[in-house]
Design an enzyme around this catalytic site. Structure first.
Site, PDB file in Angstrom:
ATOM      1  N   ARG A  10       0.830  -1.222   0.000  1.00 44.72           N
ATOM      2  CA  ARG A  10       0.000   0.000   0.000  1.00 44.72           C
ATOM      3  C   ARG A  10       0.859   1.265   0.000  1.00 44.72           C
ATOM      4  NH1 ARG A  10      -4.907   0.678   4.086  1.00 44.72           N
ATOM      5  NH2 ARG A  10      -3.352   0.230   5.688  1.00 44.72           N
TER       6      ARG A  10
ATOM      7  N   ARG B 250       2.950   3.821   5.000  1.00 44.14           N
ATOM      8  CA  ARG B 250       2.646   4.027   6.418  1.00 44.14           C
ATOM      9  C   ARG B 250       3.619   3.245   7.290  1.00 44.14           C
ATOM     10  NH1 ARG B 250      -3.775   3.044   6.968  1.00 44.14           N
ATOM     11  NH2 ARG B 250      -3.011   2.094   8.889  1.00 44.14           N
TER      12      ARG B 250
HETATM   13  P1  ADP Z   1      -8.370  -0.383   4.298  1.00 43.29           P
HETATM   14  O1  ADP Z   1      -8.780   1.069   4.179  1.00 43.29           O
HETATM   15  O2  ADP Z   1      -9.528  -1.299   4.527  1.00 43.29           O
HETATM   16  O3  ADP Z   1      -7.271  -0.619   5.294  1.00 43.29           O
HETATM   17  P2  ADP Z   1      -7.360   0.027   1.582  1.00 43.29           P
HETATM   18  O4  ADP Z   1      -8.582   0.455   0.844  1.00 43.29           O
HETATM   19  O5  ADP Z   1      -6.363   1.093   1.888  1.00 43.29           O
HETATM   20  O6  ADP Z   1      -7.759  -0.820   2.887  1.00 43.29           O
HETATM   21  O7  ADP Z   1      -6.675  -1.136   0.724  1.00 43.29           O
HETATM   22  C1  ADP Z   1      -5.431  -1.714   1.138  1.00 43.29           C
HETATM   23  C2  ADP Z   1      -4.534  -1.914  -0.075  1.00 43.29           C
HETATM   24  O8  ADP Z   1      -5.095  -2.893  -0.932  1.00 43.29           O
HETATM   25  C3  ADP Z   1      -4.363  -0.647  -0.911  1.00 43.29           C
HETATM   26  O9  ADP Z   1      -3.040  -0.610  -1.379  1.00 43.29           O
HETATM   27  C4  ADP Z   1      -5.358  -0.819  -2.056  1.00 43.29           C
HETATM   28  O10 ADP Z   1      -4.907  -0.184  -3.233  1.00 43.29           O
HETATM   29  C5  ADP Z   1      -5.421  -2.328  -2.217  1.00 43.29           C
HETATM   30  N1  ADP Z   1      -6.760  -2.824  -2.520  1.00 43.29           N
HETATM   31  C6  ADP Z   1      -7.957  -2.326  -2.069  1.00 43.29           C
HETATM   32  N2  ADP Z   1      -8.983  -3.053  -2.547  1.00 43.29           N
HETATM   33  C7  ADP Z   1      -8.419  -4.046  -3.283  1.00 43.29           C
HETATM   34  C8  ADP Z   1      -8.970  -5.144  -4.032  1.00 43.29           C
HETATM   35  N3  ADP Z   1     -10.292  -5.352  -4.079  1.00 43.29           N
HETATM   36  N4  ADP Z   1      -8.092  -5.974  -4.664  1.00 43.29           N
HETATM   37  C9  ADP Z   1      -6.751  -5.764  -4.592  1.00 43.29           C
HETATM   38  N5  ADP Z   1      -6.196  -4.753  -3.910  1.00 43.29           N
HETATM   39  C10 ADP Z   1      -7.003  -3.898  -3.269  1.00 43.29           C
HETATM   40  P1  AMP Z   2      -6.478   2.601  10.000  1.00 40.64           P
HETATM   41  O1  AMP Z   2      -5.997   3.771   9.199  1.00 40.64           O
HETATM   42  O2  AMP Z   2      -7.969   2.498  10.026  1.00 40.64           O
HETATM   43  O3  AMP Z   2      -5.791   1.321   9.597  1.00 40.64           O
HETATM   44  O4  AMP Z   2      -6.038   2.906  11.505  1.00 40.64           O
HETATM   45  C1  AMP Z   2      -4.678   3.009  11.874  1.00 40.64           C
HETATM   46  C2  AMP Z   2      -4.544   2.921  13.387  1.00 40.64           C
HETATM   47  O5  AMP Z   2      -5.201   4.047  14.001  1.00 40.64           O
HETATM   48  C3  AMP Z   2      -5.166   1.693  14.040  1.00 40.64           C
HETATM   49  O6  AMP Z   2      -4.302   0.570  14.005  1.00 40.64           O
HETATM   50  C4  AMP Z   2      -5.419   2.216  15.458  1.00 40.64           C
HETATM   51  O7  AMP Z   2      -4.228   2.230  16.218  1.00 40.64           O
HETATM   52  C5  AMP Z   2      -5.819   3.665  15.231  1.00 40.64           C
HETATM   53  N1  AMP Z   2      -7.294   3.798  15.066  1.00 40.64           N
HETATM   54  C6  AMP Z   2      -7.958   4.132  13.929  1.00 40.64           C
HETATM   55  N2  AMP Z   2      -9.281   4.158  14.136  1.00 40.64           N
HETATM   56  C7  AMP Z   2      -9.472   3.829  15.432  1.00 40.64           C
HETATM   57  C8  AMP Z   2     -10.626   3.646  16.245  1.00 40.64           C
HETATM   58  N3  AMP Z   2     -11.863   3.795  15.760  1.00 40.64           N
HETATM   59  N4  AMP Z   2     -10.429   3.285  17.547  1.00 40.64           N
HETATM   60  C9  AMP Z   2      -9.202   3.141  18.064  1.00 40.64           C
HETATM   61  N5  AMP Z   2      -8.077   3.270  17.347  1.00 40.64           N
HETATM   62  C10 AMP Z   2      -8.200   3.608  16.037  1.00 40.64           C
END
Ligand code: ADP
Ligand code: AMP
Length: 276
Positions: free
Chosen positions: A169, A202
């Protein structure tokens, strides 16, 4: 075949015309502007493990409904970038794959729902609620606004598929837009397609932190699914499919809403059908 195609096209254009006129009438009936007709408002949450695709699908929902997209992870990362006291505290927890305190994230969502003008058209919450107390906090918030949630959509996917998604990602921190080195690469390497600004990885997007984030998800967030199953607004979709297919599954959920509205007896369509 040619005749059939022409006939289908002709019928489609008649249906499009009728849909447009019904929409205009409904807008007038609700006293709202065309883009904010009540039938078009959305209040929903996306639940799913890290990498399920919440941040990929949410902007599409935002565009469809002109609502706000609130991602608590993005809000916390913005605090981390600004090096605020909350940001410093949160960074440690986030890098370890734990959860920031319920009160803090509930407060952040409350503040946005009250003050963010985009939320007037509804909202999509991404990464919140992540615990049952957060779900209860959201319910209390909505009750006090005489609102209810319409959908709690779970993006279901096997943990095994998430390592590749998370380690590949790339994100544009200012907008929250995400890309993938293989599955969704930017047009120019490490560069945001829209602004031309650099993309980053990240600090918690590595295999080791992911293990902890998944353990946290299964322990603390999976019960949120049970919470919404009991309320009857939970729906699950297969998030292992390619993004376009996942989007189609979401559209099917929204189309289900339209069908319900049409059957409810109060809409213009049901009046046309002689049901009220
Ligand atoms: P979340 O917000 O649920 O943590 P993301 O939308 O950021 O997940 O997706 C995580 C990674 O996977 C990103 O790099 C994105 O481009 C990719 N990704 C998202 N949906 C799909 C999919 N359906 N198939 C393959 N890769 C995907
Ligand atoms: P995300 O971007 O959703 O993957 O969140 C990244 C990180 O932020 C998580 O692993 C948590 O440490 C923190 N975080 C995000 N949303 C929440 C939530 N609703 N409650 C507690 N921690 C959160």
């Amino acid at each position: 075949m040619g005749y059939l195609d022409d006939e289908v096209k002709r019928l489609q254009s008649i249906i499009d015309g009728i849909e447009g006129r019904v929409k205009a009438l409904e807008t007038r009936q609700s006293g709202g502007s065309p883009s904010k007709a009540t039938s078009e408002e959305i209040r929903m949450i996306l639940i799913g493990p890290p990498g399920a695709g919440k941040g990929t699908q949410a902007p599409k929902i935002k565009e469809k409904f002109s609502c706000c997209h609130l991602a608590t992870g993005d809000m916390l990362r913005s605090q981390v970038a600004k090096k605020t006291p909350l940001g410093r505290e949160a960074k440690k927890i986030m890098d370890q794959g734990g959860l920031v305190s319920d009160d803090i994230v509930i407060g952040m969502i409350k503040e946005e729902l009250e003050n963010n003008q985009e939320c007037k058209g509804g909202f999509i919450l991404d990464g919140f609620p992540r615990t049952v107390p957060q779900a209860e906090g959201l319910d209390a918030m909505l009750r006090s606004r005489n609102q209810t949630l319409q959908h709690a959509v779970e993006l279901q996917i096997d943990d095994a598929l998430l390592v590749a998604r998370i380690t590949g990602r790339l994100v544009h921190p200012a907008s929250g837009r995400s890309y993938h080195t293989t599955f969704n690469p930017p047009k120019k390497a490490m560069t945001d397609d829209v602004t031309g600004e650099p993309l980053i990885q990240r600090s918690d997007d590595n295999a080791e932190a992911l293990k902890k984030r998944l353990a946290t998800y299964h322990l603390q967030t999976a019960p949120v699914v049970g919470y919404y199953q009991k309320t009857g607004i939970w729906k699950a979709i297969d998030a292992s499919q390619e993004p376009g297919t996942v989007w189609k599954s979401l559209l099917a959920i929204f189309d289900g809403d339209k069908a319900k509205a049409g059957n409810a007896g109060s809409g213009i369509l049901s009046k046309l059908a002689g049901r009220s």
